[in-house]
Design a protein around this motif. Structure first.
Motif, short mmCIF file in Angstrom:
data_model
loop_
_atom_site.label_atom_id
_atom_site.label_comp_id
_atom_site.label_asym_id
_atom_site.label_seq_id
_atom_site.Cartn_x
_atom_site.Cartn_y
_atom_site.Cartn_z
N ALA A 128 50.75 33.22 21.99
CA ALA A 128 50.71 32.10 22.94
C ALA A 128 51.17 30.82 22.26
N VAL A 129 50.71 30.58 21.04
CA VAL A 129 51.11 29.37 20.32
C VAL A 129 52.61 29.38 20.07
N ARG A 130 53.14 30.56 19.73
CA ARG A 130 54.59 30.67 19.50
C ARG A 130 55.37 30.36 20.78
N VAL A 131 54.92 30.94 21.90
CA VAL A 131 55.61 30.73 23.18
C VAL A 131 55.50 29.27 23.62
N ALA A 132 54.32 28.68 23.44
CA ALA A 132 54.15 27.27 23.82
C ALA A 132 55.08 26.36 23.02
N ALA A 133 55.20 26.65 21.73
CA ALA A 133 56.10 25.86 20.89
C ALA A 133 57.56 26.04 21.33
N TYR A 134 57.92 27.27 21.67
CA TYR A 134 59.28 27.54 22.17
C TYR A 134 59.54 26.77 23.46
N ASN A 135 58.56 26.82 24.39
CA ASN A 135 58.75 26.12 25.66
C ASN A 135 58.81 24.61 25.48
N ALA A 136 58.06 24.08 24.53
CA ALA A 136 58.15 22.64 24.24
C ALA A 136 59.55 22.28 23.74
N GLY A 141 48.08 28.95 26.41
CA GLY A 141 48.96 29.99 26.92
C GLY A 141 50.41 29.63 26.72
N SER A 142 51.18 29.65 27.79
CA SER A 142 52.61 29.33 27.73
C SER A 142 52.89 27.87 27.42
N ARG A 162 62.28 24.03 24.33
CA ARG A 162 63.21 24.29 25.43
C ARG A 162 63.26 23.12 26.41
N ASN A 163 62.14 22.44 26.55
CA ASN A 163 62.05 21.31 27.47
C ASN A 163 62.22 19.97 26.79
N GLN A 164 62.62 19.99 25.52
CA GLN A 164 62.84 18.78 24.73
C GLN A 164 61.58 17.92 24.65
N GLU A 165 60.44 18.58 24.55
CA GLU A 165 59.16 17.88 24.42
C GLU A 165 58.49 18.22 23.09
N HIS A 166 59.23 18.75 22.14
CA HIS A 166 58.65 19.17 20.86
C HIS A 166 58.17 17.98 20.04
N ASN A 167 58.65 16.79 20.34
CA ASN A 167 58.16 15.60 19.63
C ASN A 167 56.88 15.04 20.25
N VAL A 168 56.53 15.54 21.44
CA VAL A 168 55.34 15.06 22.14
C VAL A 168 54.24 16.12 22.12
N VAL A 169 54.61 17.38 22.30
CA VAL A 169 53.65 18.47 22.33
C VAL A 169 53.56 19.12 20.96
#
Length: 228
Positions: free
Chosen positions: A123-131, A98-99, A133-140
Protein backbone atom coordinates in the motif's frame (compact mmCIF):
# COMPACT_ATOMS: atom_id res chain seq x y z
CA UNK A 1 -7.31 31.59 1.92
CA UNK A 2 -7.82 31.19 -1.82
CA UNK A 3 -8.37 27.67 -3.14
CA UNK A 4 -8.41 26.77 -6.82
CA UNK A 5 -11.89 25.24 -7.06
CA UNK A 6 -15.24 26.41 -5.76
CA UNK A 7 -16.65 22.89 -5.79
CA UNK A 8 -15.36 19.71 -4.22
CA UNK A 9 -14.86 16.64 -4.29
CA UNK A 10 -11.79 17.08 -6.40
CA UNK A 11 -11.89 13.48 -7.57
CA UNK A 12 -14.19 12.14 -10.25
CA UNK A 13 -15.10 8.52 -9.59
CA UNK A 14 -17.67 5.79 -9.29
CA UNK A 15 -20.66 7.17 -11.17
CA UNK A 16 -22.03 3.64 -11.52
CA UNK A 17 -21.53 2.60 -7.88
CA UNK A 18 -24.85 1.13 -6.69
CA UNK A 19 -24.95 3.08 -3.42
CA UNK A 20 -24.96 6.47 -5.17
CA UNK A 21 -28.72 6.25 -5.60
CA UNK A 22 -29.00 6.54 -1.82
CA UNK A 23 -27.21 9.87 -1.54
CA UNK A 24 -29.12 12.79 -0.13
CA UNK A 25 -30.36 15.42 -2.63
CA UNK A 26 -27.75 18.10 -3.20
CA UNK A 27 -24.81 15.89 -2.22
CA UNK A 28 -21.58 16.82 -3.99
CA UNK A 29 -20.97 13.60 -5.91
CA UNK A 30 -18.00 12.72 -8.12
CA UNK A 31 -18.91 11.68 -11.63
CA UNK A 32 -16.24 9.73 -13.52
CA UNK A 33 -13.23 7.51 -12.81
CA UNK A 34 -9.76 8.17 -14.20
CA UNK A 35 -7.68 5.03 -13.66
CA UNK A 36 -4.04 5.22 -14.72
CA UNK A 37 -4.67 2.61 -17.42
CA UNK A 38 -7.22 4.82 -19.22
CA UNK A 39 -6.56 7.79 -21.51
CA UNK A 40 -6.61 11.18 -19.79
CA UNK A 41 -9.99 12.85 -20.19
CA UNK A 42 -10.88 16.45 -19.48
CA UNK A 43 -12.98 16.72 -16.28
CA UNK A 44 -15.65 19.36 -15.63
CA UNK A 45 -14.14 22.78 -14.74
CA UNK A 46 -14.98 22.37 -11.05
CA UNK A 47 -13.30 18.94 -10.74
CA UNK A 48 -9.61 18.18 -10.44
CA UNK A 49 -9.03 14.54 -11.43
CA UNK A 50 -6.81 12.09 -9.58
CA UNK A 51 -5.10 9.47 -11.72
CA UNK A 52 -5.29 6.38 -9.57
CA UNK A 53 -3.83 2.88 -9.67
CA UNK A 54 -5.45 0.93 -6.84
CA UNK A 55 -4.92 -2.56 -8.26
CA UNK A 56 -2.97 -3.92 -5.28
CA UNK A 57 -4.06 -1.50 -2.53
CA UNK A 58 -7.47 -0.59 -1.10
CA UNK A 59 -8.93 2.73 -2.16
CA UNK A 60 -10.39 3.07 -5.65
CA UNK A 61 -13.13 5.36 -4.32
CA UNK A 62 -15.86 2.90 -5.27
CA UNK A 63 -16.36 1.47 -1.77
CA UNK A 64 -18.85 3.20 0.50
CA UNK A 65 -16.25 3.90 3.20
CA UNK A 66 -13.82 5.63 0.84
CA UNK A 67 -16.60 7.50 -0.91
CA UNK A 68 -18.00 8.60 2.42
CA UNK A 69 -14.60 10.05 3.35
CA UNK A 70 -14.49 11.97 0.07
CA UNK A 71 -17.93 13.40 0.77
CA UNK A 72 -16.80 14.33 4.28
CA UNK A 73 -13.75 16.11 2.87
CA UNK A 74 -16.10 17.87 0.48
CA UNK A 75 -17.92 19.40 3.41
CA UNK A 76 -14.77 20.24 5.33
CA UNK A 77 -13.39 21.98 2.26
CA UNK A 78 -15.98 24.68 2.95
CA UNK A 79 -15.03 25.17 6.61
CA UNK A 80 -13.34 28.55 6.97
CA UNK A 81 -11.80 27.69 10.36
CA UNK A 82 -10.12 24.56 8.98
CA UNK A 83 -8.93 26.45 5.92
CA UNK A 84 -7.33 29.06 8.20
CA UNK A 85 -5.66 26.38 10.32
CA UNK A 86 -4.26 24.64 7.26
CA UNK A 87 -3.20 28.00 5.90
CA UNK A 88 -0.79 28.26 8.82
CA UNK A 89 1.67 25.48 9.61
CA UNK A 90 -0.59 22.57 10.48
CA UNK A 91 -0.41 19.40 8.39
CA UNK A 92 -2.68 16.47 7.64
CA UNK A 93 -2.52 12.72 8.25
CA UNK A 94 -4.05 9.86 6.24
CA UNK A 95 -3.84 6.80 8.51
CA UNK A 96 -4.21 3.50 6.69
CA UNK A 97 -3.77 5.23 3.35
CA UNK A 98 -4.16 2.25 1.01
CA UNK A 99 -3.85 3.61 -2.52
CA UNK A 100 -3.36 7.13 -1.17
CA UNK A 101 -6.68 8.38 -2.55
CA UNK A 102 -7.61 10.42 0.54
CA UNK A 103 -4.10 11.83 0.96
CA UNK A 104 -4.17 12.96 -2.67
CA UNK A 105 -7.63 14.47 -2.24
CA UNK A 106 -6.43 16.48 0.76
CA UNK A 107 -3.22 17.53 -0.96
CA UNK A 108 -5.05 18.80 -4.03
CA UNK A 109 -7.75 20.54 -1.99
CA UNK A 110 -5.58 22.35 0.55
CA UNK A 111 -2.09 22.33 -1.00
CA UNK A 112 -0.53 21.50 2.38
CA UNK A 113 1.70 18.60 3.48
CA UNK A 114 0.01 15.24 3.99
CA UNK A 115 1.57 12.24 5.72
CA UNK A 116 0.14 8.97 4.33
CA UNK A 117 0.84 5.83 6.38
CA UNK A 118 -0.05 2.16 6.18
CA UNK A 119 0.92 -1.13 7.79
CA UNK A 120 1.12 -2.79 4.35
CA UNK A 121 4.37 -2.21 2.39
CA UNK A 122 2.52 -2.68 -0.91
CA UNK A 123 0.00 0.00 0.00
CA UNK A 124 2.81 2.42 0.85
CA UNK A 125 4.49 1.63 -2.47
CA UNK A 126 1.26 2.19 -4.42
CA UNK A 127 0.47 5.41 -2.54
CA UNK A 128 3.93 6.76 -3.33
CA UNK A 129 3.49 5.79 -6.99
CA UNK A 130 0.10 7.53 -7.15
CA UNK A 131 1.53 10.66 -5.53
CA UNK A 132 4.26 10.71 -8.19
CA UNK A 133 1.72 10.04 -10.95
CA UNK A 134 -0.36 13.00 -9.81
CA UNK A 135 2.67 15.28 -9.34
CA UNK A 136 1.99 15.50 -5.61
CA UNK A 137 5.15 13.73 -4.43
CA UNK A 138 6.44 16.99 -2.94
CA UNK A 139 3.28 17.35 -0.85
CA UNK A 140 2.38 13.75 0.03
CA UNK A 141 4.94 11.85 2.10
CA UNK A 142 4.46 8.12 2.70
CA UNK A 143 5.58 6.08 5.70
CA UNK A 144 5.35 2.40 6.66
CA UNK A 145 4.30 1.43 10.16
CA UNK A 146 1.75 -0.08 12.50
CA UNK A 147 -1.02 2.26 13.63
CA UNK A 148 0.15 5.46 15.28
CA UNK A 149 3.50 4.07 16.40
CA UNK A 150 5.41 5.66 13.54
CA UNK A 151 8.27 8.10 14.00
CA UNK A 152 7.06 10.42 11.23
CA UNK A 153 3.64 10.71 12.89
CA UNK A 154 5.19 11.65 16.22
CA UNK A 155 7.54 14.11 14.53
CA UNK A 156 4.98 15.84 12.28
CA UNK A 157 1.97 15.89 14.62
CA UNK A 158 -0.28 17.25 15.88
CA UNK A 159 -2.47 17.58 12.79
CA UNK A 160 -5.41 19.79 11.87
CA UNK A 161 -7.05 17.09 9.76
CA UNK A 162 -6.82 13.30 10.10
CA UNK A 163 -8.49 10.64 7.97
CA UNK A 164 -8.60 7.05 9.20
CA UNK A 165 -10.43 4.62 6.92
CA UNK A 166 -9.58 1.42 8.77
CA UNK A 167 -11.80 -0.74 11.06
CA UNK A 168 -14.03 -0.03 14.05
CA UNK A 169 -12.09 -1.88 16.77
CA UNK A 170 -8.65 -0.45 15.90
CA UNK A 171 -10.27 2.99 15.81
CA UNK A 172 -11.58 2.43 19.33
CA UNK A 173 -8.22 1.18 20.61
CA UNK A 174 -6.48 4.26 19.24
CA UNK A 175 -9.01 6.82 20.52
CA UNK A 176 -6.78 8.42 23.14
CA UNK A 177 -3.62 8.48 21.02
CA UNK A 178 -5.56 9.73 17.98
CA UNK A 179 -7.12 12.54 19.98
CA UNK A 180 -3.71 13.66 21.24
CA UNK A 181 -2.53 13.86 17.61
CA UNK A 182 -5.40 16.16 16.66
CA UNK A 183 -4.99 19.89 17.10
CA UNK A 184 -7.63 21.77 19.05
CA UNK A 185 -10.47 22.62 16.65
CA UNK A 186 -9.09 20.00 14.27
CA UNK A 187 -11.23 17.44 12.44
CA UNK A 188 -11.07 13.64 12.41
CA UNK A 189 -12.71 11.68 9.58
CA UNK A 190 -13.23 7.99 10.43
CA UNK A 191 -14.58 5.21 8.23
CA UNK A 192 -14.36 1.48 7.69
CA UNK A 193 -17.17 0.87 10.17
CA UNK A 194 -20.66 -0.45 9.73
CA UNK A 195 -23.68 1.52 10.85
CA UNK A 196 -24.27 -0.73 13.87
CA UNK A 197 -20.71 0.02 15.07
CA UNK A 198 -21.25 3.79 15.21
CA UNK A 199 -22.17 3.91 18.89
CA UNK A 200 -19.07 1.95 19.92
CA UNK A 201 -16.70 4.20 17.98
CA UNK A 202 -18.48 7.43 18.91
CA UNK A 203 -18.45 6.47 22.58
CA UNK A 204 -14.70 5.88 22.57
CA UNK A 205 -14.00 9.33 21.10
CA UNK A 206 -16.60 11.21 23.06
CA UNK A 207 -14.88 9.99 26.19
CA UNK A 208 -11.78 11.80 24.91
CA UNK A 209 -13.73 15.03 24.50
CA UNK A 210 -14.39 14.95 20.75
CA UNK A 211 -17.77 16.01 19.35
CA UNK A 212 -19.70 14.62 16.41
CA UNK A 213 -19.72 17.11 13.55
CA UNK A 214 -21.23 15.04 10.74
CA UNK A 215 -22.38 11.51 9.98
CA UNK A 216 -22.60 10.00 6.48
CA UNK A 217 -24.34 6.67 5.87
CA UNK A 218 -24.09 4.76 2.60
CA UNK A 219 -25.60 1.32 2.19
CA UNK A 220 -24.97 0.28 5.77
CA UNK A 221 -21.48 1.83 6.04
CA UNK A 222 -20.79 4.89 8.17
CA UNK A 223 -18.36 7.78 7.98
CA UNK A 224 -18.00 9.90 11.12
CA UNK A 225 -16.56 13.40 11.25
CA UNK A 226 -15.53 14.55 14.73
CA UNK A 227 -14.09 17.81 15.97
CA UNK A 228 -11.81 18.40 18.90
Amino acid sequence: MSLPHSLFPIIAIAASAPFLSGLEPGTDAPVQAQPTTAPVTAPPPSVTPIRLNAATAFGSGQHESTYGCLLALSGLRKQAALNRALGAKAGMLDLGCGSGILALAMAKAWRKPVLATDIDPEAVRVAAYNAQRNQEHNVVRTALGDGLNIRDIRRKGPFSLITANILARPLCRMSRAMTLLLRRNGYLVMAGLLQWQEAMVLGAYRRQGLKLYRRIRLNGWSTLVLRR
